[in-house]
Write an enzyme that holds these catalytic residues in place. Sequence first.
Site, PDB file in Angstrom:
ATOM      1  N   GLU A   1     -25.119 124.835 -25.536  1.00  0.00           N
ATOM      2  CA  GLU A   1     -23.892 124.840 -26.342  1.00  0.00           C
ATOM      3  C   GLU A   1     -22.923 125.871 -25.774  1.00  0.00           C
ATOM      4  OE1 GLU A   1     -22.235 123.348 -28.920  1.00  0.00           O
ATOM      5  OE2 GLU A   1     -20.800 124.995 -28.822  1.00  0.00           O
ATOM      6  N   GLN A   2     -21.651 125.455 -25.652  1.00  0.00           N
ATOM      7  CA  GLN A   2     -20.673 126.340 -24.994  1.00  0.00           C
ATOM      8  C   GLN A   2     -20.282 127.557 -25.833  1.00  0.00           C
ATOM      9  OE1 GLN A   2     -17.056 124.119 -24.310  1.00  0.00           O
ATOM     10  NE2 GLN A   2     -16.676 123.779 -26.477  1.00  0.00           N
TER      11      GLN A   2
ATOM     12  N   TYR B   1     -12.273 115.803 -52.926  1.00  0.00           N
ATOM     13  CA  TYR B   1     -13.599 115.627 -53.538  1.00  0.00           C
ATOM     14  C   TYR B   1     -14.309 116.977 -53.598  1.00  0.00           C
ATOM     15  CZ  TYR B   1     -14.721 115.011 -48.476  1.00  0.00           C
ATOM     16  OH  TYR B   1     -14.820 115.141 -47.108  1.00  0.00           O
TER      17      TYR B   1
ATOM     18  N   ASP C   1     -19.304 111.596 -30.672  1.00  0.00           N
ATOM     19  CA  ASP C   1     -17.894 111.518 -30.273  1.00  0.00           C
ATOM     20  C   ASP C   1     -17.718 111.411 -28.759  1.00  0.00           C
ATOM     21  OD1 ASP C   1     -17.019 111.599 -32.857  1.00  0.00           O
ATOM     22  OD2 ASP C   1     -15.976 113.523 -32.707  1.00  0.00           O
TER      23      ASP C   1
ATOM     24  N   ARG D   1     -19.410 120.566 -44.011  1.00  0.00           N
ATOM     25  CA  ARG D   1     -19.894 120.303 -42.648  1.00  0.00           C
ATOM     26  C   ARG D   1     -20.924 121.351 -42.228  1.00  0.00           C
ATOM     27  NH1 ARG D   1     -16.450 117.078 -39.583  1.00  0.00           N
ATOM     28  NH2 ARG D   1     -17.185 118.056 -37.693  1.00  0.00           N
TER      29      ARG D   1
HETATM   30  C1  FAD Z   1     -10.255 115.249 -40.164  1.00  0.00           C
HETATM   31  C2  FAD Z   1     -11.647 114.712 -39.876  1.00  0.00           C
HETATM   32  C3  FAD Z   1     -12.455 114.271 -40.923  1.00  0.00           C
HETATM   33  C4  FAD Z   1     -13.727 113.741 -40.666  1.00  0.00           C
HETATM   34  N1  FAD Z   1     -14.474 113.292 -41.708  1.00  0.00           N
HETATM   35  C5  FAD Z   1     -15.683 112.737 -41.463  1.00  0.00           C
HETATM   36  C6  FAD Z   1     -16.483 112.239 -42.532  1.00  0.00           C
HETATM   37  O1  FAD Z   1     -16.072 112.306 -43.700  1.00  0.00           O
HETATM   38  N2  FAD Z   1     -17.698 111.675 -42.251  1.00  0.00           N
HETATM   39  C7  FAD Z   1     -18.173 111.595 -40.956  1.00  0.00           C
HETATM   40  O2  FAD Z   1     -19.286 111.073 -40.754  1.00  0.00           O
HETATM   41  N3  FAD Z   1     -17.434 112.059 -39.916  1.00  0.00           N
HETATM   42  C8  FAD Z   1     -16.216 112.626 -40.135  1.00  0.00           C
HETATM   43  N4  FAD Z   1     -15.476 113.098 -39.099  1.00  0.00           N
HETATM   44  C9  FAD Z   1     -15.977 112.924 -37.720  1.00  0.00           C
HETATM   45  C10 FAD Z   1     -17.028 113.932 -37.352  1.00  0.00           C
HETATM   46  O3  FAD Z   1     -16.556 115.226 -37.629  1.00  0.00           O
HETATM   47  C11 FAD Z   1     -17.353 113.833 -35.865  1.00  0.00           C
HETATM   48  O4  FAD Z   1     -17.406 112.488 -35.475  1.00  0.00           O
HETATM   49  C12 FAD Z   1     -18.678 114.473 -35.579  1.00  0.00           C
HETATM   50  O5  FAD Z   1     -18.660 115.823 -35.942  1.00  0.00           O
HETATM   51  C13 FAD Z   1     -18.987 114.349 -34.088  1.00  0.00           C
HETATM   52  O6  FAD Z   1     -20.116 115.110 -33.779  1.00  0.00           O
HETATM   53  P1  FAD Z   1     -20.494 115.376 -32.272  1.00  0.00           P
HETATM   54  O7  FAD Z   1     -21.707 116.220 -32.312  1.00  0.00           O
HETATM   55  O8  FAD Z   1     -20.522 114.082 -31.514  1.00  0.00           O
HETATM   56  O9  FAD Z   1     -19.256 116.195 -31.662  1.00  0.00           O
HETATM   57  P2  FAD Z   1     -18.692 117.614 -32.042  1.00  0.00           P
HETATM   58  O10 FAD Z   1     -18.844 117.902 -33.485  1.00  0.00           O
HETATM   59  O11 FAD Z   1     -17.323 117.694 -31.453  1.00  0.00           O
HETATM   60  O12 FAD Z   1     -19.642 118.637 -31.274  1.00  0.00           O
HETATM   61  C14 FAD Z   1     -19.549 118.831 -29.884  1.00  0.00           C
HETATM   62  C15 FAD Z   1     -20.245 120.145 -29.541  1.00  0.00           C
HETATM   63  O13 FAD Z   1     -20.312 120.259 -28.134  1.00  0.00           O
HETATM   64  C16 FAD Z   1     -19.857 121.521 -27.728  1.00  0.00           C
HETATM   65  N5  FAD Z   1     -19.308 121.336 -26.375  1.00  0.00           N
HETATM   66  C17 FAD Z   1     -18.175 120.696 -26.016  1.00  0.00           C
HETATM   67  N6  FAD Z   1     -18.044 120.668 -24.689  1.00  0.00           N
HETATM   68  C18 FAD Z   1     -19.140 121.267 -24.178  1.00  0.00           C
HETATM   69  C19 FAD Z   1     -19.599 121.499 -22.852  1.00  0.00           C
HETATM   70  N7  FAD Z   1     -18.888 121.109 -21.776  1.00  0.00           N
HETATM   71  N8  FAD Z   1     -20.790 122.136 -22.685  1.00  0.00           N
HETATM   72  C20 FAD Z   1     -21.529 122.557 -23.767  1.00  0.00           C
HETATM   73  N9  FAD Z   1     -21.123 122.366 -25.042  1.00  0.00           N
HETATM   74  C21 FAD Z   1     -19.961 121.706 -25.244  1.00  0.00           C
HETATM   75  C22 FAD Z   1     -18.840 121.917 -28.773  1.00  0.00           C
HETATM   76  O14 FAD Z   1     -18.648 123.324 -28.827  1.00  0.00           O
HETATM   77  C23 FAD Z   1     -19.493 121.366 -30.039  1.00  0.00           C
HETATM   78  O15 FAD Z   1     -20.408 122.278 -30.587  1.00  0.00           O
HETATM   79  C24 FAD Z   1     -14.202 113.655 -39.329  1.00  0.00           C
HETATM   80  C25 FAD Z   1     -13.406 114.123 -38.277  1.00  0.00           C
HETATM   81  C26 FAD Z   1     -12.136 114.657 -38.547  1.00  0.00           C
HETATM   82  C27 FAD Z   1     -11.297 115.138 -37.404  1.00  0.00           C
END
Ligand code: FAD
Length: 394
Positions: A38-39, A221, A298, A112
Amino acid sequence: MAPAKQDDLPILIAGGGIGGLAAAYALSLKGFPVRVLEQTAEFREIGAGIQLAPNIFAAADRIGLKDALLADAWQPPAMEMRCALSGDLVTRMPLEQEFIARFKQPYAVSHRADIHGAFLQACQDSNLVSLENNQRVEDFEDDGGGVTAILQDGERVRGRALIGCDGMWSRTREKIIGDGAPRVSGHIAYRAVLKHSEVPDDLWRPDVVLWAGPRTHFVHYPLRRGELYNLVAVFHSDRYEEGWNTEADPSELWQHFNGQRPEVLRLLERIETWRMWVLCDREPVKDWSQGRVTLLGDAAHPMLQYLAQGACQATEDAVALAEAAAQQPEDLAAAFRNYQQARYLRTGRVQIMARVYGEFYHARGVTAELRDLMLGARTPQQAYDGIAWLYAGG
Ligand SMILES: Cc1cc2nc3c(=O)[nH]c(=O)nc-3n(C[C@H](O)[C@H](O)[C@H](O)COP(=O)(O)OP(=O)(O)OC[C@H]3O[C@@H](n4cnc5c(N)ncnc54)[C@H](O)[C@@H]3O)c2cc1C
């Protein structure tokens, strides 16, 4: 010292957000050692709410974490949409007994940090997961026998495979797919969390409430067993190119919500500090695995938040990936292709439908009238039927 056999090497995970930690834990349950790179300096999530649909609980159940996700969550009795101009109820979907009977799982809303914390705790309790901070994965090399992650400081970390869980601006994705920057939607989200005591009694509602306005919507909510209250205000703006969790300009918010119902304006007035997100997504793709490297959450399928599914889909991915890997531990490249095959149409559908829901929420004029007519005429059972592809799938 003899070099480690590739089967003894850990699976590397770039990124310790909800997706990365869910994947790490799910893989550890199948016996794979995992290193999460993790970065940032610590594993944590920003303060905002998240909606959890039945499909995340079905996935979490398969890795024994459903109760952990529910522990501090709030289970709203209903989800409703109201017109932000007239205050009229457009539609109300009950989320209690008949909903749970239909989808076999509840609907909940949570902080979250609580969801991320539940996955983090599970990883910390596993002796197969190594959690490592200040490790930014910049690049990787796949030599067929294993993968080397190349960190920002030049360190090389050898693993059996690599899963890019590095979010919307994924470095891993850039190398596998190379589709450039995410698509800026032109929609901005302002988010804030209040204490229960800061919300006037007549405005506090146990439900998920969405106020649909012209080119805006506002959602609120309760969170964390009802102790907190989550507010999200979304509007259209071309002012921003990209940005994430930066401090917001409340005067811009007022321009967009001017003229809306007093219930909306009075809640917006309670907020002193908003955080702002420029909402982005990408076109769906299918080839997000390459050899021993794949993507998740994502990084694989960033979506607008209008179906509240990003974290839900990331958790589904994590469970599907671990199950595919366990079926073919000797050939993770094939396992990753199977995982991708099982997931891309479902996640692509959510990406596309999230855009459609955004248009629906922000409709104006005749389109808004039609929306209200169509949604208002539905029985709860018809509403459940309409969303079953998402809530009962996975
Ligand atoms: C306004 C908003 C509301 C939302 N509401 C909801 C909801 O109600 N329900 C729901 O299910 N989802 C919701 N989401 C979506 C959800 O937040 C994301 O889809 C989800 O958190 C994605 O998780 P992830 O682990 O794929 O990515 P992220 O949460 O982006 O995590 C990525 C991680 O990787 C790390 N990282 C990045 N680049 C590197 C690298 N090169 N090397 C090492 N580490 C790195 C980052 O620091 C981070 O810790 C919402 C999003 C937004 C913007």
